[in-house]
Design an enzyme around this catalytic site. Structure first.
Site, PDB file in Angstrom:
ATOM      1  N   ASN A  32      22.261  79.989  60.271  1.00 14.27           N
ATOM      2  CA  ASN A  32      22.251  81.238  59.520  1.00 14.27           C
ATOM      3  C   ASN A  32      20.829  81.538  59.063  1.00 14.27           C
ATOM      4  OD1 ASN A  32      24.866  82.257  59.618  1.00 14.27           O
ATOM      5  ND2 ASN A  32      25.577  80.835  58.049  1.00 14.27           N
ATOM      6  N   GLY A  88      28.127  72.053  64.878  1.00 15.69           N
ATOM      7  CA  GLY A  88      27.750  71.139  65.969  1.00 15.69           C
ATOM      8  C   GLY A  88      28.969  70.568  66.674  1.00 15.69           C
ATOM      9  N   LYS A 112      24.139  89.614  59.909  1.00 14.32           N
ATOM     10  CA  LYS A 112      24.772  88.342  59.495  1.00 14.32           C
ATOM     11  C   LYS A 112      24.197  87.906  58.145  1.00 14.32           C
ATOM     12  CE  LYS A 112      27.510  84.817  60.052  1.00 14.32           C
ATOM     13  NZ  LYS A 112      27.230  83.501  60.511  1.00 14.32           N
ATOM     14  N   ASN A 145      26.002  86.846  54.750  1.00 16.72           N
ATOM     15  CA  ASN A 145      25.801  85.503  54.183  1.00 16.72           C
ATOM     16  C   ASN A 145      25.167  85.536  52.792  1.00 16.72           C
ATOM     17  OD1 ASN A 145      25.082  84.073  57.381  1.00 16.72           O
ATOM     18  ND2 ASN A 145      26.932  83.872  56.192  1.00 16.72           N
ATOM     19  N   GLY A 199      23.012  67.320  64.749  1.00 15.53           N
ATOM     20  CA  GLY A 199      23.704  67.754  63.533  1.00 15.53           C
ATOM     21  C   GLY A 199      25.143  68.127  63.827  1.00 15.53           C
ATOM     22  N   PRO A 200      25.981  67.130  64.163  1.00 10.80           N
ATOM     23  CA  PRO A 200      27.379  67.438  64.498  1.00 10.80           C
ATOM     24  C   PRO A 200      28.245  67.590  63.259  1.00 10.80           C
ATOM     25  CG  PRO A 200      26.944  65.110  64.904  1.00 10.80           C
ATOM     26  CD  PRO A 200      25.666  65.705  64.383  1.00 10.80           C
ATOM     27  N   GLY A 201      27.998  68.699  62.527  1.00 12.98           N
ATOM     28  CA  GLY A 201      28.856  69.062  61.405  1.00 12.98           C
ATOM     29  C   GLY A 201      29.872  70.075  61.897  1.00 12.98           C
TER      30      GLY A 201
HETATM   31  N1  LIG Z   1      30.401  76.322  58.940  1.00 14.27           N
HETATM   32  C1  LIG Z   1      30.455  77.620  59.183  1.00 14.27           C
HETATM   33  O1  LIG Z   1      31.522  78.247  59.054  1.00 14.27           O
HETATM   34  C2  LIG Z   1      29.231  78.360  59.668  1.00 14.27           C
HETATM   35  C3  LIG Z   1      29.421  79.630  60.261  1.00 14.27           C
HETATM   36  C4  LIG Z   1      28.313  80.293  60.745  1.00 14.27           C
HETATM   37  C5  LIG Z   1      27.053  79.741  60.636  1.00 14.27           C
HETATM   38  N2  LIG Z   1      26.899  78.514  60.043  1.00 14.27           N
HETATM   39  C6  LIG Z   1      25.540  77.985  59.986  1.00 14.27           C
HETATM   40  O2  LIG Z   1      25.414  76.959  60.968  1.00 14.27           O
HETATM   41  C7  LIG Z   1      24.469  75.960  60.517  1.00 14.27           C
HETATM   42  C8  LIG Z   1      25.168  74.605  60.505  1.00 14.27           C
HETATM   43  O3  LIG Z   1      26.184  74.683  59.501  1.00 14.27           O
HETATM   44  P1  LIG Z   1      27.397  73.663  59.387  1.00 14.27           P
HETATM   45  O4  LIG Z   1      28.420  74.343  58.556  1.00 14.27           O
HETATM   46  O5  LIG Z   1      27.772  73.132  60.714  1.00 14.27           O
HETATM   47  O6  LIG Z   1      26.718  72.521  58.532  1.00 14.27           O
HETATM   48  P2  LIG Z   1      27.253  71.022  58.314  1.00 14.27           P
HETATM   49  O7  LIG Z   1      28.734  70.970  58.507  1.00 14.27           O
HETATM   50  O8  LIG Z   1      26.682  70.557  57.029  1.00 14.27           O
HETATM   51  O9  LIG Z   1      26.580  70.240  59.503  1.00 14.27           O
HETATM   52  C9  LIG Z   1      25.252  69.790  59.507  1.00 14.27           C
HETATM   53  C10 LIG Z   1      25.293  68.438  60.149  1.00 14.27           C
HETATM   54  O10 LIG Z   1      23.976  67.981  60.380  1.00 14.27           O
HETATM   55  C11 LIG Z   1      23.946  66.616  60.066  1.00 14.27           C
HETATM   56  N3  LIG Z   1      22.547  66.272  59.792  1.00 14.27           N
HETATM   57  C12 LIG Z   1      21.751  66.691  58.796  1.00 14.27           C
HETATM   58  N4  LIG Z   1      20.511  66.181  58.914  1.00 14.27           N
HETATM   59  C13 LIG Z   1      20.543  65.415  60.020  1.00 14.27           C
HETATM   60  C14 LIG Z   1      19.562  64.599  60.666  1.00 14.27           C
HETATM   61  N5  LIG Z   1      18.311  64.475  60.197  1.00 14.27           N
HETATM   62  N6  LIG Z   1      19.930  63.918  61.766  1.00 14.27           N
HETATM   63  C15 LIG Z   1      21.196  64.016  62.257  1.00 14.27           C
HETATM   64  N7  LIG Z   1      22.163  64.774  61.697  1.00 14.27           N
HETATM   65  C16 LIG Z   1      21.834  65.467  60.580  1.00 14.27           C
HETATM   66  C17 LIG Z   1      24.839  66.477  58.853  1.00 14.27           C
HETATM   67  O11 LIG Z   1      25.239  65.143  58.683  1.00 14.27           O
HETATM   68  P3  LIG Z   1      25.722  64.535  57.270  1.00 14.27           P
HETATM   69  O12 LIG Z   1      26.414  65.660  56.540  1.00 14.27           O
HETATM   70  O13 LIG Z   1      26.618  63.436  57.679  1.00 14.27           O
HETATM   71  O14 LIG Z   1      24.467  64.122  56.566  1.00 14.27           O
HETATM   72  C18 LIG Z   1      25.998  67.372  59.301  1.00 14.27           C
HETATM   73  O15 LIG Z   1      26.888  66.670  60.119  1.00 14.27           O
HETATM   74  C19 LIG Z   1      24.012  76.430  59.131  1.00 14.27           C
HETATM   75  O16 LIG Z   1      22.832  77.179  59.252  1.00 14.27           O
HETATM   76  C20 LIG Z   1      25.159  77.320  58.664  1.00 14.27           C
HETATM   77  O17 LIG Z   1      24.756  78.263  57.707  1.00 14.27           O
HETATM   78  C21 LIG Z   1      27.963  77.806  59.578  1.00 14.27           C
END
Ligand SMILES: NC(=O)c1ccc[n+]([C@@H]2O[C@H](COP(=O)([O-])OP(=O)(O)OC[C@H]3O[C@@H](n4cnc5c(N)ncnc54)[C@H](OP(=O)(O)O)[C@@H]3O)[C@@H](O)[C@H]2O)c1
Length: 300
Positions: free
Chosen positions: A99, A13, A177, A181, A8-10
Protein backbone atom coordinates in the site's frame (compact mmCIF):
# COMPACT_ATOMS: atom_id res chain seq x y z
CA UNK A 1 9.28 -22.35 -15.30
CA UNK A 2 10.29 -19.27 -13.28
CA UNK A 3 11.93 -19.25 -9.88
CA UNK A 4 10.03 -16.96 -7.52
CA UNK A 5 10.73 -15.81 -3.97
CA UNK A 6 7.96 -14.37 -1.79
CA UNK A 7 9.61 -12.03 0.69
CA UNK A 8 7.27 -11.56 3.68
CA UNK A 9 4.69 -14.36 3.63
CA UNK A 10 2.01 -12.62 5.67
CA UNK A 11 -1.57 -12.05 4.52
CA UNK A 12 -0.64 -10.87 1.03
CA UNK A 13 2.56 -12.92 0.57
CA UNK A 14 0.77 -16.18 1.42
CA UNK A 15 -2.22 -15.33 -0.80
CA UNK A 16 -0.13 -14.55 -3.89
CA UNK A 17 2.39 -17.30 -3.15
CA UNK A 18 -0.36 -19.90 -2.79
CA UNK A 19 -1.90 -18.78 -6.10
CA UNK A 20 1.48 -19.30 -7.80
CA UNK A 21 2.10 -22.65 -6.06
CA UNK A 22 -1.34 -23.85 -7.16
CA UNK A 23 -0.83 -22.71 -10.76
CA UNK A 24 2.10 -25.15 -10.65
CA UNK A 25 4.23 -23.70 -13.43
CA UNK A 26 6.81 -22.29 -11.08
CA UNK A 27 9.25 -22.99 -8.29
CA UNK A 28 8.13 -20.83 -5.34
CA UNK A 29 9.99 -20.27 -2.10
CA UNK A 30 8.93 -18.22 0.90
CA UNK A 31 11.31 -15.98 2.91
CA UNK A 32 9.83 -15.69 6.38
CA UNK A 33 10.44 -14.39 9.87
CA UNK A 34 8.11 -16.98 11.38
CA UNK A 35 8.45 -20.57 10.07
CA UNK A 36 5.56 -22.69 8.71
CA UNK A 37 5.45 -25.73 6.45
CA UNK A 38 1.99 -25.57 4.86
CA UNK A 39 -0.11 -22.89 3.22
CA UNK A 40 -3.76 -22.83 4.13
CA UNK A 41 -5.72 -20.17 2.25
CA UNK A 42 -9.48 -19.69 2.55
CA UNK A 43 -11.00 -17.87 -0.43
CA UNK A 44 -14.71 -17.00 -0.67
CA UNK A 45 -16.38 -18.90 -3.51
CA UNK A 46 -13.38 -21.19 -4.14
CA UNK A 47 -12.09 -24.40 -2.62
CA UNK A 48 -9.41 -23.64 0.01
CA UNK A 49 -5.76 -24.05 -0.94
CA UNK A 50 -3.85 -26.42 1.33
CA UNK A 51 -0.32 -27.12 0.07
CA UNK A 52 3.16 -27.74 1.41
CA UNK A 53 5.42 -24.67 1.25
CA UNK A 54 9.17 -24.28 0.76
CA UNK A 55 9.85 -21.85 3.63
CA UNK A 56 13.23 -20.34 4.58
CA UNK A 57 13.95 -18.25 7.65
CA UNK A 58 17.48 -17.32 6.61
CA UNK A 59 18.92 -16.26 3.24
CA UNK A 60 21.98 -18.48 3.74
CA UNK A 61 22.17 -21.03 0.91
CA UNK A 62 19.61 -19.22 -1.29
CA UNK A 63 20.47 -18.23 -4.89
CA UNK A 64 19.14 -15.40 -7.06
CA UNK A 65 15.62 -15.88 -8.45
CA UNK A 66 13.83 -14.73 -11.62
CA UNK A 67 11.14 -12.85 -9.67
CA UNK A 68 11.18 -11.46 -6.16
CA UNK A 69 7.75 -10.48 -4.80
CA UNK A 70 8.26 -8.13 -1.86
CA UNK A 71 5.21 -8.41 0.42
CA UNK A 72 6.47 -6.93 3.70
CA UNK A 73 4.96 -3.77 5.16
CA UNK A 74 6.50 -0.49 3.90
CA UNK A 75 8.44 0.14 7.12
CA UNK A 76 9.89 -3.40 7.02
CA UNK A 77 11.64 -3.01 3.64
CA UNK A 78 15.03 -1.70 4.91
CA UNK A 79 15.49 -4.76 7.17
CA UNK A 80 15.10 -7.12 4.19
CA UNK A 81 18.53 -6.21 2.81
CA UNK A 82 20.16 -9.60 3.66
CA UNK A 83 17.43 -11.39 1.65
CA UNK A 84 17.87 -8.99 -1.26
CA UNK A 85 21.62 -9.60 -1.32
CA UNK A 86 21.02 -13.36 -1.67
CA UNK A 87 18.03 -13.32 -4.03
CA UNK A 88 18.61 -10.44 -6.45
CA UNK A 89 20.96 -10.68 -9.44
CA UNK A 90 20.99 -8.44 -12.54
CA UNK A 91 18.28 -10.61 -14.20
CA UNK A 92 15.92 -10.54 -11.19
CA UNK A 93 12.66 -8.60 -11.49
CA UNK A 94 11.27 -7.19 -8.27
CA UNK A 95 7.53 -6.61 -7.68
CA UNK A 96 6.57 -4.36 -4.74
CA UNK A 97 3.17 -5.47 -3.41
CA UNK A 98 2.46 -2.64 -1.04
CA UNK A 99 0.00 0.00 0.00
CA UNK A 100 1.03 3.64 -0.33
CA UNK A 101 2.45 5.62 -3.24
CA UNK A 102 6.16 5.19 -2.65
CA UNK A 103 6.81 1.68 -3.98
CA UNK A 104 10.26 2.65 -5.26
CA UNK A 105 11.50 3.95 -1.88
CA UNK A 106 13.59 2.55 -0.26
CA UNK A 107 13.89 -0.59 -2.42
CA UNK A 108 15.65 1.36 -5.19
CA UNK A 109 18.42 2.31 -2.76
CA UNK A 110 18.86 -1.37 -1.89
CA UNK A 111 18.68 -2.73 -5.45
CA UNK A 112 20.10 0.20 -7.37
CA UNK A 113 18.17 -0.19 -10.64
CA UNK A 114 14.57 1.15 -10.71
CA UNK A 115 13.90 -0.29 -14.19
CA UNK A 116 13.67 -3.78 -12.65
CA UNK A 117 11.15 -2.71 -10.02
CA UNK A 118 7.41 -3.12 -10.64
CA UNK A 119 5.02 -1.23 -8.35
CA UNK A 120 1.82 -3.18 -7.63
CA UNK A 121 -1.51 -2.01 -6.21
CA UNK A 122 -2.82 -4.86 -4.08
CA UNK A 123 -6.57 -5.50 -4.12
CA UNK A 124 -6.63 -8.53 -1.85
CA UNK A 125 -8.61 -8.19 1.39
CA UNK A 126 -6.82 -10.74 3.54
CA UNK A 127 -6.16 -11.55 7.19
CA UNK A 128 -3.36 -13.78 8.49
CA UNK A 129 -4.71 -16.09 11.20
CA UNK A 130 -1.46 -18.05 11.86
CA UNK A 131 1.88 -18.42 10.04
CA UNK A 132 0.97 -19.75 6.56
CA UNK A 133 -2.78 -19.44 7.20
CA UNK A 134 -4.75 -16.63 5.56
CA UNK A 135 -8.44 -15.87 5.07
CA UNK A 136 -9.53 -13.72 2.13
CA UNK A 137 -12.76 -11.75 2.45
CA UNK A 138 -13.26 -10.66 -1.16
CA UNK A 139 -12.22 -11.21 -4.76
CA UNK A 140 -8.43 -10.85 -5.14
CA UNK A 141 -6.64 -9.04 -7.96
CA UNK A 142 -3.49 -6.98 -8.53
CA UNK A 143 -3.04 -3.81 -10.62
CA UNK A 144 0.21 -2.99 -12.45
CA UNK A 145 1.38 -0.41 -14.99
CA UNK A 146 0.71 -1.24 -18.64
CA UNK A 147 4.36 -1.81 -19.53
CA UNK A 148 6.61 -4.81 -20.34
CA UNK A 149 7.34 -5.50 -16.66
CA UNK A 150 3.61 -5.38 -15.86
CA UNK A 151 2.86 -7.78 -18.74
CA UNK A 152 5.57 -10.07 -17.49
CA UNK A 153 3.88 -10.29 -14.05
CA UNK A 154 0.60 -11.00 -15.86
CA UNK A 155 2.27 -13.97 -17.58
CA UNK A 156 3.66 -15.18 -14.25
CA UNK A 157 0.13 -15.31 -12.76
CA UNK A 158 -1.49 -16.83 -15.89
CA UNK A 159 -3.92 -19.64 -14.89
CA UNK A 160 -3.71 -18.62 -11.23
CA UNK A 161 -6.55 -17.53 -8.96
CA UNK A 162 -5.28 -13.96 -8.93
CA UNK A 163 -5.86 -11.91 -12.09
CA UNK A 164 -3.44 -9.10 -12.92
CA UNK A 165 -5.00 -5.92 -14.34
CA UNK A 166 -2.87 -3.47 -16.29
CA UNK A 167 -3.56 0.25 -16.39
CA UNK A 168 -2.12 3.07 -18.50
CA UNK A 169 -2.67 5.43 -15.53
CA UNK A 170 -1.00 3.66 -12.63
CA UNK A 171 -0.53 6.84 -10.50
CA UNK A 172 -4.29 7.36 -10.38
CA UNK A 173 -4.96 3.76 -9.30
CA UNK A 174 -2.24 4.06 -6.64
CA UNK A 175 -3.64 7.33 -5.26
CA UNK A 176 -7.23 6.05 -5.34
CA UNK A 177 -6.07 3.15 -3.16
CA UNK A 178 -4.27 5.61 -0.86
CA UNK A 179 -7.47 7.66 -0.53
CA UNK A 180 -9.17 4.50 0.74
CA UNK A 181 -6.26 3.38 2.94
CA UNK A 182 -5.77 6.81 4.53
CA UNK A 183 -9.34 6.52 5.84
CA UNK A 184 -9.96 2.89 6.66
CA UNK A 185 -6.74 2.16 8.55
CA UNK A 186 -6.52 5.37 10.57
CA UNK A 187 -10.15 5.47 11.70
CA UNK A 188 -10.44 1.79 12.60
CA UNK A 189 -7.00 1.54 14.26
CA UNK A 190 -7.68 4.57 16.46
CA UNK A 191 -11.22 3.60 17.39
CA UNK A 192 -10.36 -0.14 17.47
CA UNK A 193 -13.71 -0.70 15.73
CA UNK A 194 -14.49 -2.27 12.37
CA UNK A 195 -15.42 -0.17 9.36
CA UNK A 196 -19.07 0.05 10.41
CA UNK A 197 -17.89 2.92 12.66
CA UNK A 198 -18.15 5.00 9.45
CA UNK A 199 -21.95 4.69 9.74
CA UNK A 200 -21.75 7.39 12.44
CA UNK A 201 -22.38 10.69 10.58
CA UNK A 202 -19.56 12.57 12.35
CA UNK A 203 -17.07 9.80 11.51
CA UNK A 204 -18.30 9.71 7.90
CA UNK A 205 -17.66 13.47 7.61
CA UNK A 206 -14.16 13.07 9.07
CA UNK A 207 -13.50 10.28 6.57
CA UNK A 208 -14.64 12.51 3.71
CA UNK A 209 -12.20 15.23 4.83
CA UNK A 210 -9.32 12.72 4.96
CA UNK A 211 -10.08 11.69 1.37
CA UNK A 212 -10.39 15.30 0.14
CA UNK A 213 -6.93 16.12 1.51
CA UNK A 214 -5.47 13.00 -0.08
CA UNK A 215 -7.12 13.85 -3.43
CA UNK A 216 -5.66 17.38 -3.36
CA UNK A 217 -2.15 16.03 -2.90
CA UNK A 218 -2.73 13.20 -5.40
CA UNK A 219 -3.89 15.69 -8.05
CA UNK A 220 -0.72 17.74 -7.49
CA UNK A 221 1.25 14.50 -7.99
CA UNK A 222 -0.52 13.77 -11.30
CA UNK A 223 -3.50 11.59 -10.36
CA UNK A 224 -7.00 12.30 -11.68
CA UNK A 225 -10.13 11.68 -9.60
CA UNK A 226 -13.82 12.23 -10.02
CA UNK A 227 -15.48 14.36 -7.34
CA UNK A 228 -17.70 11.49 -6.19
CA UNK A 229 -14.72 9.53 -4.83
CA UNK A 230 -15.09 10.61 -1.16
CA UNK A 231 -18.79 9.69 -1.09
CA UNK A 232 -18.07 6.36 -2.79
CA UNK A 233 -15.28 5.44 -0.38
CA UNK A 234 -17.31 6.34 2.70
CA UNK A 235 -20.39 4.43 1.48
CA UNK A 236 -18.35 1.32 0.55
CA UNK A 237 -16.48 1.26 3.84
CA UNK A 238 -19.55 1.91 5.98
CA UNK A 239 -21.56 -0.87 4.32
CA UNK A 240 -25.28 -1.30 4.76
CA UNK A 241 -26.86 -0.96 8.21
CA UNK A 242 -27.35 -4.35 9.84
CA UNK A 243 -24.51 -6.02 7.88
CA UNK A 244 -21.19 -6.96 9.55
CA UNK A 245 -18.47 -4.27 9.31
CA UNK A 246 -15.31 -5.03 7.33
CA UNK A 247 -11.72 -4.93 8.60
CA UNK A 248 -8.42 -3.92 7.07
CA UNK A 249 -4.73 -4.69 7.61
CA UNK A 250 -4.08 -1.66 9.86
CA UNK A 251 -6.96 -2.62 12.17
CA UNK A 252 -5.69 -6.22 12.31
CA UNK A 253 -2.17 -4.94 13.05
CA UNK A 254 -3.46 -2.68 15.82
CA UNK A 255 -5.47 -5.47 17.45
CA UNK A 256 -2.48 -7.86 17.19
CA UNK A 257 -0.09 -5.29 18.73
CA UNK A 258 2.02 -5.01 15.55
CA UNK A 259 3.68 -1.83 14.25
CA UNK A 260 1.35 0.23 12.04
CA UNK A 261 1.98 1.29 8.44
CA UNK A 262 1.17 4.87 9.47
CA UNK A 263 3.89 6.64 7.49
CA UNK A 264 2.94 5.00 4.17
CA UNK A 265 -0.82 5.49 4.64
CA UNK A 266 -1.14 8.88 6.40
CA UNK A 267 2.30 10.43 7.05
CA UNK A 268 3.00 10.56 3.33
CA UNK A 269 0.04 12.92 2.72
CA UNK A 270 1.31 15.91 4.80
CA UNK A 271 4.86 15.14 3.69
CA UNK A 272 4.02 15.37 -0.05
CA UNK A 273 1.39 18.05 0.65
CA UNK A 274 4.10 20.32 2.09
CA UNK A 275 6.07 19.90 -1.15
CA UNK A 276 3.12 21.37 -3.08
CA UNK A 277 2.02 23.93 -0.45
CA UNK A 278 -1.21 21.98 0.21
CA UNK A 279 -2.44 21.99 3.82
CA UNK A 280 -3.40 18.55 5.15
CA UNK A 281 -4.07 19.08 8.88
CA UNK A 282 -6.40 16.12 9.34
CA UNK A 283 -4.00 13.53 7.95
CA UNK A 284 -1.17 15.17 9.92
CA UNK A 285 -3.25 14.80 13.10
CA UNK A 286 -4.09 11.15 12.39
CA UNK A 287 -0.45 10.40 11.62
CA UNK A 288 0.66 11.98 14.91
CA UNK A 289 -1.91 9.92 16.83
CA UNK A 290 -1.19 6.64 15.01
CA UNK A 291 2.53 6.99 15.69
CA UNK A 292 1.89 7.49 19.38
CA UNK A 293 -0.77 4.93 20.26
CA UNK A 294 -0.16 3.00 23.46
CA UNK A 295 1.50 -0.31 22.50
CA UNK A 296 -0.81 -3.34 22.83
CA UNK A 297 0.43 -6.82 23.73
CA UNK A 298 1.45 -8.75 20.58
CA UNK A 299 -0.88 -11.69 19.80
CA UNK A 300 0.84 -13.08 16.67
N1 LIG B 1 -3.83 -7.59 4.33
C1 LIG B 1 -4.57 -6.90 3.47
O1 LIG B 1 -5.80 -7.05 3.44
C2 LIG B 1 -3.92 -5.96 2.48
C3 LIG B 1 -4.68 -5.54 1.37
C4 LIG B 1 -4.09 -4.72 0.44
C5 LIG B 1 -2.78 -4.29 0.61
N2 LIG B 1 -2.07 -4.70 1.71
C6 LIG B 1 -0.69 -4.23 1.80
O2 LIG B 1 0.18 -5.31 1.47
C7 LIG B 1 1.42 -5.19 2.20
C8 LIG B 1 1.63 -6.46 3.01
O3 LIG B 1 0.59 -6.49 3.99
P1 LIG B 1 0.18 -7.80 4.80
O4 LIG B 1 -1.18 -7.53 5.33
O5 LIG B 1 0.43 -9.02 4.01
O6 LIG B 1 1.21 -7.72 5.99
P2 LIG B 1 1.60 -8.88 7.02
O7 LIG B 1 0.48 -9.87 7.13
O8 LIG B 1 2.08 -8.21 8.25
O9 LIG B 1 2.80 -9.60 6.30
C9 LIG B 1 4.12 -9.12 6.31
C10 LIG B 1 4.98 -10.34 6.46
O10 LIG B 1 6.34 -9.99 6.28
C11 LIG B 1 7.08 -10.70 7.23
N3 LIG B 1 8.35 -9.98 7.41
C12 LIG B 1 8.56 -8.75 7.91
N4 LIG B 1 9.87 -8.43 7.86
C13 LIG B 1 10.48 -9.49 7.32
C14 LIG B 1 11.85 -9.78 7.02
N5 LIG B 1 12.84 -8.90 7.28
N6 LIG B 1 12.15 -10.98 6.50
C15 LIG B 1 11.17 -11.89 6.24
N7 LIG B 1 9.86 -11.68 6.49
C16 LIG B 1 9.52 -10.48 7.03
C17 LIG B 1 6.22 -10.70 8.48
O11 LIG B 1 6.63 -11.71 9.36
P3 LIG B 1 6.33 -11.67 10.95
O12 LIG B 1 5.00 -10.98 11.11
O13 LIG B 1 6.31 -13.10 11.30
O14 LIG B 1 7.44 -10.86 11.54
C18 LIG B 1 4.87 -11.01 7.83
O15 LIG B 1 4.71 -12.39 7.64
C19 LIG B 1 1.26 -3.93 3.06
O16 LIG B 1 1.80 -2.82 2.38
C20 LIG B 1 -0.25 -3.78 3.19
O17 LIG B 1 -0.65 -2.46 3.46
C21 LIG B 1 -2.60 -5.54 2.63
Amino acid sequence: MSTIAILGPGAIGCAVGAALVQAAHHSVLFCANSPFDRLHIIIPGHPSIDRPADVHTSPTSLSPVDWLLVCVKAQQVPATEPWLRALVAPHTRVAMLQNGVEHFDPITTLIGDPTRILPVVVQIPAQRTAPGAVTLSGTPYLVVPDNPLGHSLQTLFADSLIPIQTTPDFPTRMWEKLCLNAVNGAITAITERDQSVLRQPEVAELARQIVLECMAVGRAEGATFDDQLPARIVANLAGAPGTPGGGNSMLYDRLAGRELEAEARNGVIPRLGAKHGIPTPINAAFYALLKNLTPRPTTS
